[in-house]
Write a protein that holds these residues in place. Structure first.
Motif, PDB file in Angstrom:
ATOM      1  N   GLN A  45      14.865  -0.292  -1.249  1.00 42.71           N
ATOM      2  CA  GLN A  45      13.058  -0.852  -0.921  1.00 42.71           C
ATOM      3  C   GLN A  45      12.245   1.196  -1.327  1.00 42.71           C
ATOM      4  OE1 GLN A  45      11.474  -2.323   2.536  1.00 42.71           O
ATOM      5  NE2 GLN A  45      13.207  -3.836   2.648  1.00 42.71           N
ATOM      6  N   TYR A  46      13.337   1.783  -0.548  1.00 45.37           N
ATOM      7  CA  TYR A  46      12.610   3.155  -1.226  1.00 45.37           C
ATOM      8  C   TYR A  46      12.390   3.821  -2.260  1.00 45.37           C
ATOM      9  CZ  TYR A  46      12.869   8.093  -1.102  1.00 45.37           C
ATOM     10  OH  TYR A  46      12.577   9.214  -1.489  1.00 45.37           O
ATOM     11  N   TYR A  70      -1.882   2.054   3.898  1.00 45.49           N
ATOM     12  CA  TYR A  70      -0.195   2.922   4.305  1.00 45.49           C
ATOM     13  C   TYR A  70       0.658   2.523   3.903  1.00 45.49           C
ATOM     14  CZ  TYR A  70      -4.360   2.363   7.584  1.00 45.49           C
ATOM     15  OH  TYR A  70      -5.476   2.453   8.495  1.00 45.49           O
ATOM     16  N   ASP A  71       1.050   1.859   3.221  1.00 48.09           N
ATOM     17  CA  ASP A  71       2.281   1.868   2.140  1.00 48.09           C
ATOM     18  C   ASP A  71       2.547   1.978   0.651  1.00 48.09           C
ATOM     19  OD1 ASP A  71       1.507  -0.349   0.674  1.00 48.09           O
ATOM     20  OD2 ASP A  71       2.455  -2.010   2.002  1.00 48.09           O
ATOM     21  N   TYR A  72       1.527   3.072   0.902  1.00 50.61           N
ATOM     22  CA  TYR A  72       2.131   3.663  -0.906  1.00 50.61           C
ATOM     23  C   TYR A  72       1.214   2.304  -1.838  1.00 50.61           C
ATOM     24  CZ  TYR A  72       4.145   7.645   1.704  1.00 50.61           C
ATOM     25  OH  TYR A  72       4.266   8.045   2.600  1.00 50.61           O
ATOM     26  N   ASN A  73       1.136   1.436  -1.591  1.00 49.12           N
ATOM     27  CA  ASN A  73       0.503   1.064  -2.326  1.00 49.12           C
ATOM     28  C   ASN A  73       1.536  -0.040  -2.930  1.00 49.12           C
ATOM     29  OD1 ASN A  73      -1.092  -1.604  -3.513  1.00 49.12           O
ATOM     30  ND2 ASN A  73      -1.238   0.200  -5.828  1.00 49.12           N
ATOM     31  N   CYS A  74       3.039  -0.257  -1.648  1.00 54.79           N
ATOM     32  CA  CYS A  74       4.275  -0.819  -2.527  1.00 54.79           C
ATOM     33  C   CYS A  74       4.900  -1.688  -1.797  1.00 54.79           C
ATOM     34  CB  CYS A  74       4.996   0.953  -3.444  1.00 54.79           C
ATOM     35  SG  CYS A  74       6.910  -0.025  -3.892  1.00 54.79           S
ATOM     36  N   ILE A  75       5.612  -0.837  -1.095  1.00 57.09           N
ATOM     37  CA  ILE A  75       6.368  -2.422  -0.012  1.00 57.09           C
ATOM     38  C   ILE A  75       6.301  -1.575   1.640  1.00 57.09           C
ATOM     39  CG2 ILE A  75       8.732  -2.925   0.772  1.00 57.09           C
ATOM     40  CD1 ILE A  75       8.913  -2.603  -2.556  1.00 57.09           C
ATOM     41  N   ASP A  76       6.257  -2.529   2.479  1.00 57.60           N
ATOM     42  CA  ASP A  76       6.402  -1.482   3.657  1.00 57.60           C
ATOM     43  C   ASP A  76       7.606  -2.661   4.327  1.00 57.60           C
ATOM     44  OD1 ASP A  76       5.896  -1.538   7.040  1.00 57.60           O
ATOM     45  OD2 ASP A  76       3.620  -1.329   6.807  1.00 57.60           O
ATOM     46  N   ASN A 106      -2.566 -13.091   5.199  1.00 59.28           N
ATOM     47  CA  ASN A 106      -2.455 -12.937   3.935  1.00 59.28           C
ATOM     48  C   ASN A 106      -1.011 -13.212   3.626  1.00 59.28           C
ATOM     49  OD1 ASN A 106      -2.012 -11.097   2.223  1.00 59.28           O
ATOM     50  ND2 ASN A 106      -1.650  -8.930   3.077  1.00 59.28           N
ATOM     51  N   PRO A 107      -0.673 -14.067   2.832  1.00 55.59           N
ATOM     52  CA  PRO A 107       0.859 -14.018   2.534  1.00 55.59           C
ATOM     53  C   PRO A 107       1.373 -13.403   1.748  1.00 55.59           C
ATOM     54  CG  PRO A 107      -0.933 -15.342   0.798  1.00 55.59           C
ATOM     55  CD  PRO A 107      -1.954 -14.553   1.801  1.00 55.59           C
ATOM     56  N   LYS A 108       0.383 -12.151   1.191  1.00 57.91           N
ATOM     57  CA  LYS A 108       1.333 -10.922  -0.166  1.00 57.91           C
ATOM     58  C   LYS A 108       2.613 -10.040   1.078  1.00 57.91           C
ATOM     59  CE  LYS A 108      -2.758 -10.798  -3.345  1.00 57.91           C
ATOM     60  NZ  LYS A 108      -3.670 -10.145  -4.136  1.00 57.91           N
ATOM     61  N   ALA A 109       2.790 -10.964   1.336  1.00 51.82           N
ATOM     62  CA  ALA A 109       4.150  -9.761   2.433  1.00 51.82           C
ATOM     63  C   ALA A 109       5.035  -8.982   2.248  1.00 51.82           C
ATOM     64  CB  ALA A 109       5.039 -11.286   3.000  1.00 51.82           C
ATOM     65  N   ASN A 110       5.097  -8.278   0.581  1.00 50.56           N
ATOM     66  CA  ASN A 110       5.008  -7.052   0.156  1.00 50.56           C
ATOM     67  C   ASN A 110       4.545  -6.221   1.059  1.00 50.56           C
ATOM     68  OD1 ASN A 110       7.015  -7.409  -1.390  1.00 50.56           O
ATOM     69  ND2 ASN A 110       6.576  -6.372  -3.344  1.00 50.56           N
TER      70      ASN A 110
END
Length: 200
Positions: free
Chosen positions: A13-14, A51-57, A73-77
């Motif tokens: 992910q990173y 909070y997640d750099y608009n990427c992945i938490d 919120n179904p956008k689980a990214n």
């Protein structure tokens, strides 16, 4: 459903986010440790692209995906509030028709193809002496694995994925059961020692 062991998954992910043009994203030699520390410092309610750099938490991402139909919120990214539902995610692991592991990708697809077609494709029998061929998209992420990480980093990952670790343990049980069933019907070995050695 296909899942991945938490350490390799979070590292991937990173590296995926590293390739995106994100502001203030940690990119130096200690970037991964800085990225993990950022998420470890967040409160559970601190979720979303701010909070997640608009990427992945990375906080229990697999558990979120396997239980997000019950979330607002179904956008689980992006992380969800309230936290992911472990019981619901474990129920999904038990109920899906097929479950594979990214870590044992070839074996997973061999089991799927056998279940769909009633026969093992070339390369799926451990005694064939050749590897089954599958398409692999790397999305521009370099090859990587647990061997690249020190114990401190791995411990930090597990603190962010305590629920995902439980999901993966159950997924392993389910996966090995499905492999044994397929091998019994096919009367041939599918999970090869070479695959396990490569992974472990």
């Amino acid at each position: 459903v296909i899942v991945r062991s938490p350490v390799e998954h979070v590292y991937s992910q990173y590296l995926h986010c590293l390739g995106k043009p994100l502001r203030h994203f940690p990119r130096n030699d200690t970037g991964f440790a800085t990225w993990l520390a950022h998420f470890a410092a967040l409160a559970p309610a601190q979720t979303g692209p701010d909070y997640d750099y608009n990427c992945i938490d990375p906080r229990n991402l697999v558990t979120r995906h396997l239980s997000c139909d019950a979330a607002p919120n179904p956008k689980a990214n992006h992380a969800l509030w309230p936290p992911p539902d472990l019981a619901r995610a474990l129920s999904t692991i038990r109920e899906v028709d097929w479950l594979g592991l990214t870590d044992l990708y070839s074996t997973s697809l061999c089991v799927l193809k056998f279940r769909l077609n009633g026969a093992l494709p070339v390369g799926c029998d451990c005694d064939d002496g050749e590897e089954a061929q599958h398409v692999h998209w790397d999305w521009g992420v370099r090859p990587h694995g647990r061997q690249d990480l020190d114990k401190t980093i791995i411990a930090s990952i597990y603190r962010l994925t305590d629920l995902d670790a439980q999901i993966f343990a159950k997924a392993l049980d389910r996966f090995y059961h499905d492999v044994r069933v397929a091998e019994a019907f096919a009367k041939r070995p599918i999970l090869c020692v070479a695959h396990l050695r490569t992974w472990l």
